[in-house]
Motif scaffolding. Structure first.
Motif, mmCIF file in Angstrom:
data_model
loop_
_atom_site.group_PDB
_atom_site.id
_atom_site.type_symbol
_atom_site.label_atom_id
_atom_site.label_comp_id
_atom_site.label_asym_id
_atom_site.label_seq_id
_atom_site.Cartn_x
_atom_site.Cartn_y
_atom_site.Cartn_z
ATOM 1 N N VAL A 29 2.559 -5.098 -46.345
ATOM 2 C CA VAL A 29 2.682 -3.714 -45.900
ATOM 3 C C VAL A 29 4.170 -3.445 -45.744
ATOM 4 O O VAL A 29 4.836 -4.033 -44.890
ATOM 5 C CB VAL A 29 1.938 -3.465 -44.581
ATOM 6 N N ILE A 30 4.686 -2.565 -46.584
ATOM 7 C CA ILE A 30 6.113 -2.263 -46.595
ATOM 8 C C ILE A 30 6.353 -1.035 -45.722
ATOM 9 O O ILE A 30 5.796 0.042 -45.974
ATOM 10 C CB ILE A 30 6.618 -2.040 -48.027
ATOM 11 N N ASP A 69 8.257 3.083 -54.583
ATOM 12 C CA ASP A 69 8.506 2.345 -55.824
ATOM 13 C C ASP A 69 8.028 0.904 -55.698
ATOM 14 O O ASP A 69 7.436 0.346 -56.640
ATOM 15 C CB ASP A 69 9.992 2.391 -56.156
ATOM 16 N N ALA A 70 8.265 0.293 -54.550
ATOM 17 C CA ALA A 70 7.814 -1.082 -54.338
ATOM 18 C C ALA A 70 6.296 -1.163 -54.323
ATOM 19 O O ALA A 70 5.705 -2.116 -54.844
ATOM 20 C CB ALA A 70 8.390 -1.625 -53.030
ATOM 21 N N ARG A 82 -1.846 -5.175 -54.167
ATOM 22 C CA ARG A 82 -1.480 -6.092 -53.084
ATOM 23 C C ARG A 82 -0.485 -5.517 -52.095
ATOM 24 O O ARG A 82 -0.068 -6.219 -51.169
ATOM 25 C CB ARG A 82 -0.907 -7.388 -53.668
ATOM 26 N N ARG A 83 -0.127 -4.243 -52.261
ATOM 27 C CA ARG A 83 0.859 -3.653 -51.355
ATOM 28 C C ARG A 83 0.358 -2.323 -50.808
ATOM 29 O O ARG A 83 -0.243 -1.520 -51.519
ATOM 30 C CB ARG A 83 2.195 -3.452 -52.080
ATOM 31 N N ALA A 119 -0.112 6.290 -53.885
ATOM 32 C CA ALA A 119 0.679 5.078 -54.106
ATOM 33 C C ALA A 119 0.298 3.941 -53.170
ATOM 34 O O ALA A 119 0.694 2.789 -53.416
ATOM 35 C CB ALA A 119 2.164 5.390 -53.943
ATOM 36 N N GLY A 120 -0.438 4.253 -52.083
ATOM 37 C CA GLY A 120 -0.851 3.202 -51.164
ATOM 38 C C GLY A 120 -0.336 3.330 -49.752
ATOM 39 O O GLY A 120 -0.528 2.429 -48.930
ATOM 40 N N VAL A 121 0.317 4.433 -49.425
ATOM 41 C CA VAL A 121 0.763 4.652 -48.043
ATOM 42 C C VAL A 121 -0.453 4.962 -47.178
ATOM 43 O O VAL A 121 -1.318 5.756 -47.568
ATOM 44 C CB VAL A 121 1.799 5.789 -47.977
ATOM 45 N N ARG A 122 -0.491 4.349 -46.007
ATOM 46 C CA ARG A 122 -1.637 4.524 -45.113
ATOM 47 C C ARG A 122 -1.240 4.823 -43.675
ATOM 48 O O ARG A 122 -2.094 4.836 -42.776
ATOM 49 C CB ARG A 122 -2.526 3.267 -45.135
#
Length: 283
Positions: free
Chosen positions: A66-67, A82-83, A90-91, A112-115
């Motif tokens: 989790v970035i 971007d990451a 997986r991210r 993009a996967g932001v939660r």
């Protein structure tokens, strides 16, 4: 990262790291030539792009991440997004937004996967926003199913207790609330944090040992043990790589190897590293 001349830290994990374990708190910085740092930032880090983070996770044996958007990039979430897009299975990500963030950007980040979104209340990093800004942001992301991440320090947990309880969404407290370890587990801020965990919407990260004390980080262990015991299915763990604003170098393998000291049972480590982040972030 370990500094030259520092006592050698273990190069491998001292326990069986479960498959698909997650670093639930890490950052990417830059590269500045592509993703410039925010003009009003309180610090300027060295570039630590997505490739460096991926190499760290390979070394640690971690399969997910989790970035978390860091304050040096402000509300420009492009480096983080971007990451995420470089490894979408997986991210996941946590963004920083404000009133000027367009709705279209929220939808794009969700895809993009932001939660989640994060607000920083650390005075040395500029302090937090007005509460009206936080509540407007919460109202905007709640329909997306996102959660709120709060970076607080010590008495900030007590000061924000009513706000946390009133957000009506999952809330994650960073770094064990960054409480003062000399006050012990009976200190008022930590007791407030434990009490907050009675609410099933509240989560906490068992990270930040390196911000509470020096290596070998023993002073942080009682806090991690107490939080895991209080809410074993609502605790997360992360490296906080690359440790922004930390003067003392840290080896992330040493941080990983703290886990059996506060989570000795394999079942607890499975929850902490795999099941809990999967439940919150939708892996």
């Amino acid at each position: 990262m370990q500094a030259e001349g520092q006592d050698a830290a273990p190069r491998t994990a001292r326990f069986a790291v479960p498959a698909l374990s997650c670093d639930a708190h890490c950052h990417v910085f830059g590269p500045a030539a592509r993703f410039p740092y925010a003009p009003g930032r309180s610090y300027t880090p060295e570039d630590r792009p997505k490739e460096v983070l991926a190499a760290l996770h390979r070394r640690l044996g971690l399969g997910r991440a989790v970035i978390v958007q860091a304050s040096c990039h402000g509300t420009d979430n492009r480096a983080m997004v971007d990451a995420l897009r470089s490894d979408p299975a997986r991210r996941r990500g946590v963004a920083m937004i404000d009133d000027a963030t367009p709705d279209a950007a929220l939808r794009e980040m969700h895809e993009a996967g932001v939660r989640g979104i994060r607000f920083n209340f650390i005075k040395a990093l500029g302090g937090g926003p007005e509460m009206a800004v936080l509540h407007r942001a919460a109202d905007r992301v709640r329909p997306l199913g996102w959660h709120m991440v709060l970076h607080l320090q010590g008495d900030g947990v007590r000061e924000m207790e009513a706000v946390i309880r009133g957000l009506n969404m999952p809330v994650v407290i960073d770094h064990m609330g960054r409480v003062e370890p000399s006050l012990g587990v009976d200190g008022p801020a930590f007791r407030t944090l434990l009490d907050l965990l009675r609410d099933e919407r509240i989560w906490v990260k068992l990270s930040g040992a390196e911000r509470m004390t020096q290596s070998p980080f023993d002073a942080a262990l009682p806090f991690a043990r107490a939080l895991l015991q209080a809410a074993p299915r609502r605790v997360l763990w992360g490296t906080d790589f690359p440790h922004p604003n930390l003067a003392t170098p840290v080896d992330e393998m040493e941080l990983l190897n703290l886990i059996p000291a506060f989570a000795p049972e394999p079942e607890d480590r499975q929850h902490l590293l795999v099941d809990n982040p999967a439940a919150l972030y939708g892996f």
